[in-house]
Design a protein around this motif. Structure first.
Motif, PDB file in Angstrom:
ATOM      1  N   ALA A 240       1.920 -15.045 -32.138  1.00  0.00           N
ATOM      2  CA  ALA A 240       1.948 -16.310 -32.874  1.00  0.00           C
ATOM      3  C   ALA A 240       2.726 -16.215 -34.178  1.00  0.00           C
ATOM      4  O   ALA A 240       3.506 -17.115 -34.519  1.00  0.00           O
ATOM      5  N   SER A 241       2.556 -15.137 -34.920  1.00  0.00           N
ATOM      6  CA  SER A 241       3.218 -15.017 -36.227  1.00  0.00           C
ATOM      7  C   SER A 241       4.735 -14.988 -36.089  1.00  0.00           C
ATOM      8  O   SER A 241       5.454 -15.704 -36.797  1.00  0.00           O
ATOM      9  N   GLU A 242       5.234 -14.149 -35.173  1.00  0.00           N
ATOM     10  CA  GLU A 242       6.682 -14.032 -35.002  1.00  0.00           C
ATOM     11  C   GLU A 242       7.278 -15.307 -34.417  1.00  0.00           C
ATOM     12  O   GLU A 242       8.365 -15.744 -34.819  1.00  0.00           O
ATOM     13  N   LEU A 243       6.551 -15.921 -33.480  1.00  0.00           N
ATOM     14  CA  LEU A 243       7.037 -17.173 -32.900  1.00  0.00           C
ATOM     15  C   LEU A 243       7.059 -18.285 -33.949  1.00  0.00           C
ATOM     16  O   LEU A 243       7.969 -19.120 -33.954  1.00  0.00           O
ATOM     17  N   ALA A 244       6.080 -18.295 -34.833  1.00  0.00           N
ATOM     18  CA  ALA A 244       6.044 -19.320 -35.878  1.00  0.00           C
ATOM     19  C   ALA A 244       7.274 -19.207 -36.776  1.00  0.00           C
ATOM     20  O   ALA A 244       7.846 -20.225 -37.192  1.00  0.00           O
ATOM     21  N   LYS A 245       7.679 -17.989 -37.089  1.00  0.00           N
ATOM     22  CA  LYS A 245       8.884 -17.792 -37.897  1.00  0.00           C
ATOM     23  C   LYS A 245      10.108 -18.365 -37.185  1.00  0.00           C
ATOM     24  O   LYS A 245      10.979 -18.980 -37.808  1.00  0.00           O
ATOM     25  N   GLN A 246      10.178 -18.157 -35.854  1.00  0.00           N
ATOM     26  CA  GLN A 246      11.284 -18.705 -35.065  1.00  0.00           C
ATOM     27  C   GLN A 246      11.295 -20.233 -35.121  1.00  0.00           C
ATOM     28  O   GLN A 246      12.332 -20.856 -35.318  1.00  0.00           O
ATOM     29  N   ILE A 247      10.115 -20.818 -34.955  1.00  0.00           N
ATOM     30  CA  ILE A 247       9.998 -22.279 -34.930  1.00  0.00           C
ATOM     31  C   ILE A 247      10.462 -22.876 -36.250  1.00  0.00           C
ATOM     32  O   ILE A 247      11.214 -23.855 -36.289  1.00  0.00           O
ATOM     33  N   VAL A 248      10.009 -22.260 -37.349  1.00  0.00           N
ATOM     34  CA  VAL A 248      10.347 -22.781 -38.676  1.00  0.00           C
ATOM     35  C   VAL A 248      11.829 -22.605 -38.973  1.00  0.00           C
ATOM     36  O   VAL A 248      12.511 -23.529 -39.435  1.00  0.00           O
ATOM     37  N   SER A 249      12.361 -21.406 -38.706  1.00  0.00           N
ATOM     38  CA  SER A 249      13.764 -21.129 -39.055  1.00  0.00           C
ATOM     39  C   SER A 249      14.748 -21.905 -38.185  1.00  0.00           C
ATOM     40  O   SER A 249      15.812 -22.294 -38.651  1.00  0.00           O
ATOM     41  N   ARG A 250      14.380 -22.172 -36.933  1.00  0.00           N
ATOM     42  CA  ARG A 250      15.291 -22.845 -36.008  1.00  0.00           C
ATOM     43  C   ARG A 250      14.986 -24.332 -35.852  1.00  0.00           C
ATOM     44  O   ARG A 250      15.728 -25.054 -35.177  1.00  0.00           O
ATOM     45  N   GLY A 251      13.896 -24.798 -36.452  1.00  0.00           N
ATOM     46  CA  GLY A 251      13.538 -26.207 -36.353  1.00  0.00           C
ATOM     47  C   GLY A 251      13.231 -26.641 -34.940  1.00  0.00           C
ATOM     48  O   GLY A 251      13.639 -27.726 -34.508  1.00  0.00           O
ATOM     49  N   LEU A 252      12.489 -25.810 -34.192  1.00  0.00           N
ATOM     50  CA  LEU A 252      12.219 -26.087 -32.783  1.00  0.00           C
ATOM     51  C   LEU A 252      11.231 -27.237 -32.613  1.00  0.00           C
ATOM     52  O   LEU A 252      10.337 -27.436 -33.430  1.00  0.00           O
ATOM     53  N   SER A 253      11.379 -27.969 -31.528  1.00  0.00           N
ATOM     54  CA  SER A 253      10.449 -29.039 -31.188  1.00  0.00           C
ATOM     55  C   SER A 253       9.202 -28.435 -30.546  1.00  0.00           C
ATOM     56  O   SER A 253       9.164 -27.238 -30.219  1.00  0.00           O
ATOM     57  N   VAL A 254       8.195 -29.276 -30.338  1.00  0.00           N
ATOM     58  CA  VAL A 254       6.969 -28.806 -29.690  1.00  0.00           C
ATOM     59  C   VAL A 254       7.268 -28.352 -28.271  1.00  0.00           C
ATOM     60  O   VAL A 254       6.763 -27.320 -27.807  1.00  0.00           O
ATOM     61  N   ARG A 255       8.114 -29.104 -27.560  1.00  0.00           N
ATOM     62  CA  ARG A 255       8.477 -28.725 -26.186  1.00  0.00           C
ATOM     63  C   ARG A 255       9.209 -27.384 -26.164  1.00  0.00           C
ATOM     64  O   ARG A 255       8.935 -26.529 -25.309  1.00  0.00           O
ATOM     65  N   ASP A 256      10.125 -27.183 -27.103  1.00  0.00           N
ATOM     66  CA  ASP A 256      10.820 -25.891 -27.202  1.00  0.00           C
ATOM     67  C   ASP A 256       9.836 -24.766 -27.510  1.00  0.00           C
ATOM     68  O   ASP A 256       9.966 -23.645 -26.999  1.00  0.00           O
ATOM     69  N   THR A 257       8.858 -25.081 -28.343  1.00  0.00           N
ATOM     70  CA  THR A 257       7.841 -24.084 -28.702  1.00  0.00           C
ATOM     71  C   THR A 257       7.033 -23.674 -27.479  1.00  0.00           C
ATOM     72  O   THR A 257       6.754 -22.481 -27.267  1.00  0.00           O
ATOM     73  N   GLU A 258       6.652 -24.644 -26.668  1.00  0.00           N
ATOM     74  CA  GLU A 258       5.882 -24.340 -25.454  1.00  0.00           C
ATOM     75  C   GLU A 258       6.682 -23.431 -24.519  1.00  0.00           C
ATOM     76  O   GLU A 258       6.124 -22.499 -23.924  1.00  0.00           O
ATOM     77  N   ARG A 259       7.996 -23.681 -24.403  1.00  0.00           N
ATOM     78  CA  ARG A 259       8.835 -22.822 -23.560  1.00  0.00           C
ATOM     79  C   ARG A 259       8.931 -21.415 -24.148  1.00  0.00           C
ATOM     80  O   ARG A 259       8.898 -20.423 -23.413  1.00  0.00           O
ATOM     81  N   LEU A 260       9.054 -21.336 -25.471  1.00  0.00           N
ATOM     82  CA  LEU A 260       9.156 -20.041 -26.139  1.00  0.00           C
ATOM     83  C   LEU A 260       7.878 -19.226 -25.951  1.00  0.00           C
ATOM     84  O   LEU A 260       7.918 -18.017 -25.701  1.00  0.00           O
ATOM     85  N   VAL A 261       6.729 -19.895 -26.073  1.00  0.00           N
ATOM     86  CA  VAL A 261       5.443 -19.224 -25.882  1.00  0.00           C
ATOM     87  C   VAL A 261       5.309 -18.724 -24.446  1.00  0.00           C
ATOM     88  O   VAL A 261       4.831 -17.604 -24.206  1.00  0.00           O
ATOM     89  N   LYS A 262       5.762 -19.519 -23.489  1.00  0.00           N
ATOM     90  CA  LYS A 262       5.685 -19.134 -22.083  1.00  0.00           C
ATOM     91  C   LYS A 262       6.550 -17.913 -21.802  1.00  0.00           C
ATOM     92  O   LYS A 262       6.130 -16.982 -21.094  1.00  0.00           O
ATOM     93  N   LYS A 263       7.754 -17.886 -22.377  1.00  0.00           N
ATOM     94  CA  LYS A 263       8.636 -16.740 -22.183  1.00  0.00           C
ATOM     95  C   LYS A 263       8.036 -15.475 -22.782  1.00  0.00           C
ATOM     96  O   LYS A 263       8.094 -14.399 -22.186  1.00  0.00           O
ATOM     97  N   ALA A 264       7.445 -15.606 -23.955  1.00  0.00           N
ATOM     98  CA  ALA A 264       6.814 -14.445 -24.609  1.00  0.00           C
ATOM     99  C   ALA A 264       5.649 -13.934 -23.774  1.00  0.00           C
ATOM    100  O   ALA A 264       5.427 -12.722 -23.666  1.00  0.00           O
ATOM    101  N   ALA A 265       4.890 -14.853 -23.144  1.00  0.00           N
ATOM    102  CA  ALA A 265       3.752 -14.458 -22.320  1.00  0.00           C
ATOM    103  C   ALA A 265       4.205 -13.734 -21.057  1.00  0.00           C
ATOM    104  O   ALA A 265       3.471 -12.900 -20.510  1.00  0.00           O
TER     105      ALA A 265
END
Length: 302
Positions: A206-231
């Motif tokens: 969660a911490s590292e992904l949150a940094k990605q979301i903030v720095s890249r301005g990701l949408s919620v949908r993009d975030t869900e895809r990113l979380v799925k890939k990390a899992a």
């Protein structure tokens, strides 16, 4: 003369406490009108609750409220009780922002609803009032629900019924508090939305992904895809460091910096706060001799 005790507050349930915090009351015609106060009290006879859970009162918000009070007055009465420290005064149960803004507006008296609450009920109402604020961030809201459950034994079902929300809303809100501290900080500051945070709850990164979301301005949908890939075991890319903002100083400021730098023989930066008459001057020196020169010039007298 001794005050007669008011019997309305003790032993009441959460829904009854909520009714006191509501801004308006319903009429038979289906409309709402401001609450009618029990009485007007001189402002100097009203004191804040020393155990008020809310400690921060933003000056800008108070100034906005002060302007509104000057124009329209205090529409919503404060909820008070007889002060346990001074029987001739009243302690605020709900409405400290209105009291502070009214002081700024130099009002002489305030409308109040008088209740007989014990210390436990006072804290409970204060937490409920904070939860009802429209501008409350998701972290403080979740913390309020947690306090009501842990301190007063309320269940999620009881909170949902009294607050007019679903049980799943209360449960999902409180789950946000399971996130790492740095993610919670992003959420509280508005860098992450509730949707982003909910997507991160189940992630081990969660911490590292949150940094990605903030720095890249990701949408919620993009975030869900990113979380799925990390899992699924894909490597989590490192967040890029924020690029330095471009120098947007106007020509006059740059010219002033050049004149001061030439006069002192050192680099000078003028940092002016846009829209104000405030700012600061930063003088950079390369060695102690230059520092001594600055001190000598500043301390020189005519």
């Amino acid at each position: 003369m001794e005050r007669k005790p008011l019997k309305r507050g003790l032993g009441r349930g959460l829904s009854a406490l909520m009714a006191d915090v509501q801004q308006d009351v319903a009429t038979d015609a289906g409309t709402t009108v401001p609450r009618r106060p029990d009485m007007l009290v001189p402002i100097e006879k009203i004191e804040p609750n020393p155990d008020q859970p809310r400690r921060r009162f933003e000056s800008e918000d108070l100034e906005d409220l002060c302007r509104s009070i000057k124009e329209k007055g205090v529409i919503q009465p404060l909820i008070v009780r007889v002060s346990p420290r001074d029987s001739l005064k009243y302690e605020i149960v709900a409405g400290e922002r209105r009291w502070r803004a009214s002081q700024m507006a130099q009002l002489h008296e305030l409308p109040v609803l008088i209740r007989e609450f014990d210390d436990t009920e006072v804290l409970e109402v204060a937490i409920i009032e904070n939860i009802q604020r429209a501008d409350l961030n998701p972290v403080d809201e979740a913390a309020g629900y947690k306090q009501l459950m842990e301190k007063f034994g309320h269940t999620q079902e009881r909170l949902a019924e009294a607050l007019g929300k679903s049980r799943s809303y209360i449960a999902n809100s409180m789950r946000l508090l399971q996130l790492p501290d740095d993610v919670i900080e992003h959420l509280a500051d508005g860098r992450l939305s509730t949707g982003h945070a909910r997507a991160l709850i189940t992630s081990d990164h969660a911490s590292e992904l949150a940094k990605q979301i903030v720095s890249r301005g990701l949408s919620v949908r993009d975030t869900e895809r990113l979380v799925k890939k990390a899992a699924q075991g894909e490597a989590v890319p490192k967040a890029k460091s924020a690029s330095r903002p471009k120098d947007d100083k106007d020509a006059d400021t740059k010219a002033l910096e050049g004149d001061l730098s030439a006069a002192l023989g050192m680099k000078v930066a003028v940092e002016h706060k846009e829209g104000t008459e405030q700012g600061k001057i930063v003088i950079s020196y390369n060695n102690l001799d230059q520092l001594d020169d600055i001190c000598r010039r500043l301390s020189a007298t005519e």
